[in-house]
Design a protein around this motif. Structure first.
Motif, short mmCIF file in Angstrom:
data_model
loop_
_atom_site.label_atom_id
_atom_site.label_comp_id
_atom_site.label_asym_id
_atom_site.label_seq_id
_atom_site.Cartn_x
_atom_site.Cartn_y
_atom_site.Cartn_z
N PHE A 148 1.72 -31.66 -18.88
CA PHE A 148 2.36 -31.30 -17.62
C PHE A 148 3.10 -32.49 -17.01
O PHE A 148 4.25 -32.39 -16.59
CB PHE A 148 1.30 -30.76 -16.65
CG PHE A 148 1.84 -30.39 -15.30
CD1 PHE A 148 2.51 -29.19 -15.11
CD2 PHE A 148 1.68 -31.26 -14.23
CE1 PHE A 148 3.01 -28.86 -13.86
CE2 PHE A 148 2.18 -30.93 -12.98
CZ PHE A 148 2.86 -29.73 -12.80
N PHE A 149 2.43 -33.63 -16.98
CA PHE A 149 3.07 -34.82 -16.39
C PHE A 149 4.25 -35.30 -17.23
O PHE A 149 5.25 -35.79 -16.69
CB PHE A 149 2.05 -35.94 -16.22
CG PHE A 149 1.13 -35.75 -15.04
CD1 PHE A 149 1.63 -35.80 -13.75
CD2 PHE A 149 -0.21 -35.50 -15.23
CE1 PHE A 149 0.79 -35.63 -12.66
CE2 PHE A 149 -1.05 -35.32 -14.15
CZ PHE A 149 -0.55 -35.37 -12.86
N ILE B 276 7.11 -33.10 -16.25
CA ILE B 276 7.60 -33.46 -14.92
C ILE B 276 8.46 -34.72 -15.00
O ILE B 276 9.58 -34.78 -14.43
CB ILE B 276 6.43 -33.67 -13.96
CG1 ILE B 276 5.73 -32.34 -13.68
CG2 ILE B 276 6.90 -34.31 -12.66
CD1 ILE B 276 6.60 -31.32 -12.98
N PHE B 277 7.96 -35.72 -15.71
CA PHE B 277 8.72 -36.97 -15.80
C PHE B 277 10.02 -36.80 -16.57
O PHE B 277 10.99 -37.54 -16.37
CB PHE B 277 7.87 -38.05 -16.47
CG PHE B 277 6.71 -38.50 -15.63
CD1 PHE B 277 6.84 -38.58 -14.25
CD2 PHE B 277 5.50 -38.84 -16.20
CE1 PHE B 277 5.78 -38.99 -13.46
CE2 PHE B 277 4.42 -39.25 -15.42
CZ PHE B 277 4.58 -39.32 -14.05
N ASP C 146 11.73 -33.63 -16.74
CA ASP C 146 12.58 -32.68 -16.02
C ASP C 146 13.27 -33.30 -14.82
O ASP C 146 14.43 -33.00 -14.52
CB ASP C 146 11.75 -31.47 -15.56
CG ASP C 146 11.39 -30.56 -16.72
OD1 ASP C 146 11.94 -30.79 -17.82
OD2 ASP C 146 10.58 -29.63 -16.53
N VAL C 147 12.57 -34.13 -14.07
CA VAL C 147 13.15 -34.69 -12.85
C VAL C 147 14.42 -35.50 -13.14
O VAL C 147 15.45 -35.32 -12.48
CB VAL C 147 12.10 -35.53 -12.09
CG1 VAL C 147 12.75 -36.31 -10.96
CG2 VAL C 147 11.00 -34.62 -11.56
N LEU D 215 13.62 -25.27 -15.67
CA LEU D 215 12.38 -24.65 -15.21
C LEU D 215 11.86 -23.62 -16.21
O LEU D 215 10.66 -23.53 -16.47
CB LEU D 215 12.61 -24.00 -13.84
CG LEU D 215 12.92 -24.97 -12.69
CD1 LEU D 215 13.18 -24.19 -11.40
CD2 LEU D 215 11.76 -25.94 -12.49
N SER E 74 10.47 -25.46 -19.25
CA SER E 74 9.20 -26.10 -18.93
C SER E 74 8.07 -25.09 -18.82
O SER E 74 6.95 -25.32 -19.27
CB SER E 74 9.33 -26.87 -17.61
OG SER E 74 10.32 -27.86 -17.71
#
Length: 373
Positions: A28-29, A32-33, A35-36, A68, A71
Motif C-alpha cells: 500500500f505504501f 502511495i509513494f 501514485d503521488v 486510482l 492502484s
C-alpha cells in the motif's frame, strides 16, 4: 490432541495474518509513494515547427482516474498474494515447532532414545530443539541409572532375605534341634537382620543426600571430623590401622547431618578397604575462599580408570580391594551425592603405593570466623 492441533493452527493463522498485514501495508505504501508523484506529472508535447525548441502546448500524461483504478486493482490482487505468502512463511517458521511437538508426544519413559535432530538452519527454534535433545539425554541417563539402582538394590535386599529363610527352614526341619542349635540359628538370623538394617539405612542416607540440602548451618569441618574419628578409633585399632589427623579450623556452611555422613563414609571406606598395619590420615584446612577435607589411606593398588565407577551406587572392586566387614558399594556414592548437594568439588586420585586420596572442597563461610586479636 485436538486442542493442541487447534492451538497450532491458531498460531499459524495469527502469524499468517500478521505477515500478510505487513506485506499488504508495504504494498500500500509503495503504491502511495508511486501514485503521488505520477499524479503531478505533465508530459510536454511540442506544437509547430519540429526544429524549434519552443513549447506552445502541454497535456497530462497519466490521468488521476487511471492511477486510482490501477492502484485499486493492485491492492485487491495483493490481498490473496499477501495471505498466501504469510501462510507459507508462517508454516516454514513453525515447521521445527511441529517436529518438536510430534516427537515430544511419542517420547515416554520407554523410548527416551528418540531425538529431535532439527538440523539447519540454526535459529531460536532449532536451539530449543537442541536444548530438548540434551534434556532427553539427561532423562534417559537418569532413568537408566534408576533402573540399574533398583535392580541392584533388589538383589542386595533379596540375598540376606533368602539366607534368613534358608537358615530358619533348616533349623525348623531338624527334629533333633536343641536349645543351643536354635540359639545359634537365632544369632545368625539377627546378624542377617542387622545386615539388612544397615543396608536400608545406607539407602536412606543416599536418598536423603540426593534430595539436596534443606538447611544451611555454619559448622567447622575440624569439629565434625574429630567427632567421627573418636567413634571409629576402636574399629581402626581392631583392624590394625593407624588413624592420624591434622585438623585446622575449616568453617563452612551446609547440612550438619549430611556433612557428618560424608565424613563418616569417607573414614569408614578408608578403614574398610585397607590392609593390616595400614594407615588413614585425615586433614582439614582453609585455603582462600575454600575449605578442604582430605582423607588418605593405604590399601591395595586401584586402577586409575576404575575410580569414577566407585562413586556410583553398588559399585565395588571386590577383586582388588580387601573388604573388611560388610560393604555395600554405597559409601562413596553417598559421599558424591552429599558433595553435589553442597556444590562442593570432589577430587580423587589413586596412590601409586596403593589406596586412595580423596579431597572435598567446600565454599568457605566467614560468618563464625573470629578475628585473631
Amino acid at each position: 490432541m485436538t486442542s493442541q492441533r487447534l492451538a497450532r493452527k491458531s498460531l499459524q493463522t495469527r502469524l499468517a495474518l500478521a505477515y500478510a498485514a505487513g506485506i499488504y501495508a508495504a504494498g500500500f505504501f509503495v503504491l502511495i509513494f508511486v501514485d503521488v508523484p505520477l499524479a503531478g506529472i505533465h508530459a510536454a508535447k511540442p506544437v509547430g515547427d519540429p526544429s524549434s525548441s519552443t513549447i506552445t502546448e502541454t497535456g497530462s500524461g497519466i490521468s488521476l482516474p487511471q492511477l486510482l483504478m490501477g492502484s485499486a486493482v493492485a491492492l485487491v490482487i495483493l490481498i490473496p498474494v499477501a495471505l498466501a505468502l504469510g501462510w507459507y512463511v508462517a508454516g516454514r517458521f513453525l515447521r521445527p515447532l511441529r517436529a518438536i511437538t510430534a516427537t515430544a508426544n511419542i517420547i515416554s519413559a520407554g523410548n527416551l532414545h528418540r531425538r529431535l535432530d532439527l538440523g539447519e538452519p540454526t535459529d531460536e527454534l532449532t536451539e530449543l530443539g537442541h536444548t530438548l535433545d540434551d534434556l532427553f539425554a539427561r532423562l534417559q541417563a537418569s532413568f537408566d541409572a534408576q533402573r540399574h539402582f533398583v535392580a541392584n538394590a533388589s538383589h542386595e535386599l533379596r540375598t540376606p532375605l533368602a539366607g534368613l529363610r534358608t537358615l530358619l527352614e533348616v533349623a525348623l526341619a531338624d527334629p533333633d534341634a536343641d536349645t543351643g542349635t536354635l540359639r545359634s540359628a537365632c544369632q545368625e538370623a539377627l546378624a542377617l537382620g542387622g545386615h539388612q538394617e544397615r543396608l536400608v539405612q545406607a539407602l536412606l542416607d543416599l536418598a536423603t543426600s540426593e534430595r539436596g540440602v534443606t538447611r544451611w548451618d555454619t559448622l567447622d569441618l575440624a569439629d565434625v571430623v574429630a567427632g567421627v574419628l573418636a567413634s571409629r578409633r576402636d574399629q581402626a585399632t581392631a583392624a590394625g590401622i593407624d588413624l592420624a589427623e591434622h585438623l585446622t579450623p575449616a568453617v563452612t556452611a551446609g547440612d550438619p547431618r549430611l556433612i557428618e555422613s560424608l565424613v563418616a563414609n569417607l573414614i569408614d571406606n578408608a578403614i574398610r578397604h585397607n590392609h593390616a598395619d595400614g594407615h588413614v590420615k585425615v586433614t582439614t584446612q582453609t585455603s582462600g575462599t575454600q575449605v578442604a577435607l582430605t582423607v588418605t589411606n593405604s590399601g591395595p593398588v586401584i586402577p586409575g580408570d576404575q575410580i569414577q565407577r566407585l562413586f556410583q551406587p553398588f559399585q565395588k572392586l571386590a577383586a582388588e580391594r580387601n573388604g573388611r566387614g560388610a560393604g555395600y558399594g554405597l559409601g562413596l556414592a553417598i559421599v558424591n551425592a552429599v558433595a553435589q548437594a553442597h556444590h562442593a568439588t570432589l577430587t580423587t586420585s589413586a596412590r601409586p603405593e596403593g589406596g586412595l586420596a580423596i579431597t572435598v572442597r567446600f565454599a568457605r563461610d566467614d560468618r563464625l570466623i573470629r578475628p585473631s586479636w
